[in-house]
Design a protein around this motif. Sequence first.
Motif, PDB file in Angstrom:
ATOM      1  N   ILE A  61       1.689  -7.222  -9.807  1.00 47.49           N
ATOM      2  CA  ILE A  61       2.023  -6.042  -9.010  1.00 47.49           C
ATOM      3  C   ILE A  61       0.828  -5.627  -8.150  1.00 47.49           C
ATOM      4  O   ILE A  61       0.993  -5.219  -6.998  1.00 47.49           O
ATOM      5  CB  ILE A  61       2.476  -4.883  -9.921  1.00 47.49           C
ATOM      6  CG1 ILE A  61       3.843  -5.203 -10.515  1.00 47.49           C
ATOM      7  CG2 ILE A  61       2.535  -3.567  -9.157  1.00 47.49           C
ATOM      8  CD1 ILE A  61       4.319  -4.216 -11.549  1.00 47.49           C
ATOM      9  N   ALA A  62      -0.387  -5.770  -8.698  1.00 45.18           N
ATOM     10  CA  ALA A  62      -1.591  -5.385  -7.950  1.00 45.18           C
ATOM     11  C   ALA A  62      -1.800  -6.266  -6.724  1.00 45.18           C
ATOM     12  O   ALA A  62      -2.443  -5.844  -5.768  1.00 45.18           O
ATOM     13  CB  ALA A  62      -2.807  -5.447  -8.859  1.00 45.18           C
ATOM     14  N   GLU A  63      -1.259  -7.476  -6.737  1.00 44.63           N
ATOM     15  CA  GLU A  63      -1.372  -8.341  -5.565  1.00 44.63           C
ATOM     16  C   GLU A  63      -0.415  -7.916  -4.454  1.00 44.63           C
ATOM     17  O   GLU A  63      -0.645  -8.197  -3.293  1.00 44.63           O
ATOM     18  CB  GLU A  63      -1.114  -9.794  -5.948  1.00 44.63           C
ATOM     19  CG  GLU A  63      -2.217 -10.387  -6.797  1.00 44.63           C
ATOM     20  CD  GLU A  63      -1.962 -11.837  -7.152  1.00 44.63           C
ATOM     21  OE1 GLU A  63      -1.039 -12.448  -6.563  1.00 44.63           O
ATOM     22  OE2 GLU A  63      -2.680 -12.362  -8.012  1.00 44.63           O
ATOM     23  N   VAL A  64       0.665  -7.231  -4.829  1.00 44.73           N
ATOM     24  CA  VAL A  64       1.683  -6.824  -3.857  1.00 44.73           C
ATOM     25  C   VAL A  64       1.466  -5.395  -3.375  1.00 44.73           C
ATOM     26  O   VAL A  64       1.612  -5.113  -2.190  1.00 44.73           O
ATOM     27  CB  VAL A  64       3.097  -6.965  -4.483  1.00 44.73           C
ATOM     28  CG1 VAL A  64       4.163  -6.491  -3.525  1.00 44.73           C
ATOM     29  CG2 VAL A  64       3.352  -8.398  -4.907  1.00 44.73           C
ATOM     30  N   LEU A  65       1.121  -4.504  -4.290  1.00 44.52           N
ATOM     31  CA  LEU A  65       0.944  -3.085  -3.957  1.00 44.52           C
ATOM     32  C   LEU A  65      -0.513  -2.675  -4.093  1.00 44.52           C
ATOM     33  O   LEU A  65      -1.227  -3.178  -4.966  1.00 44.52           O
ATOM     34  CB  LEU A  65       1.789  -2.216  -4.900  1.00 44.52           C
ATOM     35  CG  LEU A  65       3.303  -2.357  -4.818  1.00 44.52           C
ATOM     36  CD1 LEU A  65       3.949  -1.537  -5.921  1.00 44.52           C
ATOM     37  CD2 LEU A  65       3.803  -1.906  -3.467  1.00 44.52           C
ATOM     38  N   PRO A  66      -0.948  -1.737  -3.284  1.00 48.98           N
ATOM     39  CA  PRO A  66      -2.315  -1.217  -3.454  1.00 48.98           C
ATOM     40  C   PRO A  66      -2.446  -0.478  -4.789  1.00 48.98           C
ATOM     41  O   PRO A  66      -1.492   0.142  -5.271  1.00 48.98           O
ATOM     42  CB  PRO A  66      -2.487  -0.242  -2.291  1.00 48.98           C
ATOM     43  CG  PRO A  66      -1.391  -0.544  -1.332  1.00 48.98           C
ATOM     44  CD  PRO A  66      -0.288  -1.170  -2.118  1.00 48.98           C
ATOM     45  N   THR A  67      -3.628  -0.555  -5.378  1.00 43.15           N
ATOM     46  CA  THR A  67      -3.881   0.083  -6.667  1.00 43.15           C
ATOM     47  C   THR A  67      -3.589   1.578  -6.617  1.00 43.15           C
ATOM     48  O   THR A  67      -3.086   2.147  -7.588  1.00 43.15           O
ATOM     49  CB  THR A  67      -5.347  -0.152  -7.084  1.00 43.15           C
ATOM     50  OG1 THR A  67      -5.616  -1.548  -7.032  1.00 43.15           O
ATOM     51  CG2 THR A  67      -5.607   0.351  -8.478  1.00 43.15           C
ATOM     52  N   HIS A  68      -3.876   2.201  -5.502  1.00 38.58           N
ATOM     53  CA  HIS A  68      -3.636   3.638  -5.345  1.00 38.58           C
ATOM     54  C   HIS A  68      -2.147   3.966  -5.579  1.00 38.58           C
ATOM     55  O   HIS A  68      -1.819   4.929  -6.263  1.00 38.58           O
ATOM     56  CB  HIS A  68      -4.088   4.076  -3.949  1.00 38.58           C
ATOM     57  CG  HIS A  68      -3.914   5.527  -3.679  1.00 38.58           C
ATOM     58  ND1 HIS A  68      -4.718   6.476  -4.268  1.00 38.58           N
ATOM     59  CD2 HIS A  68      -3.036   6.191  -2.893  1.00 38.58           C
ATOM     60  CE1 HIS A  68      -4.330   7.667  -3.864  1.00 38.58           C
ATOM     61  NE2 HIS A  68      -3.326   7.522  -3.017  1.00 38.58           N
TER      62      HIS A  68
END
Length: 98
Positions: A61-68
């Motif tokens: 998920i972190a590769e697709v969406l920003p951590t924020h």
Amino acid sequence: MDLQLLGLSFIAVFLSELGDKSQVAAIALSGTSKSPRAIFFGTALALVLASLIGVLVGEGIAEVLPTHWIKISAAVGFAVMGARLLFWPSSEESEELD
């Protein structure tokens, strides 16, 4: 290896798992079994596998969406669950109130 991150993740998971229903299940299984070692290794393996799945999904998920955005969605999700628990009784509780 980041030892500070290792310690932080250990403390967070350890404290969140204390008194969890998985621990209660392990206690119940140990009380009815003649092999507590098998119960220990089975429950430890289950926790390791569940953690592995969480880490892999989180990494994906972190590769697709920003951590924020992940942090915001987690915060909103926990707030919704908390509000639901505080203000809306479960179906079992509402039956008891009737």
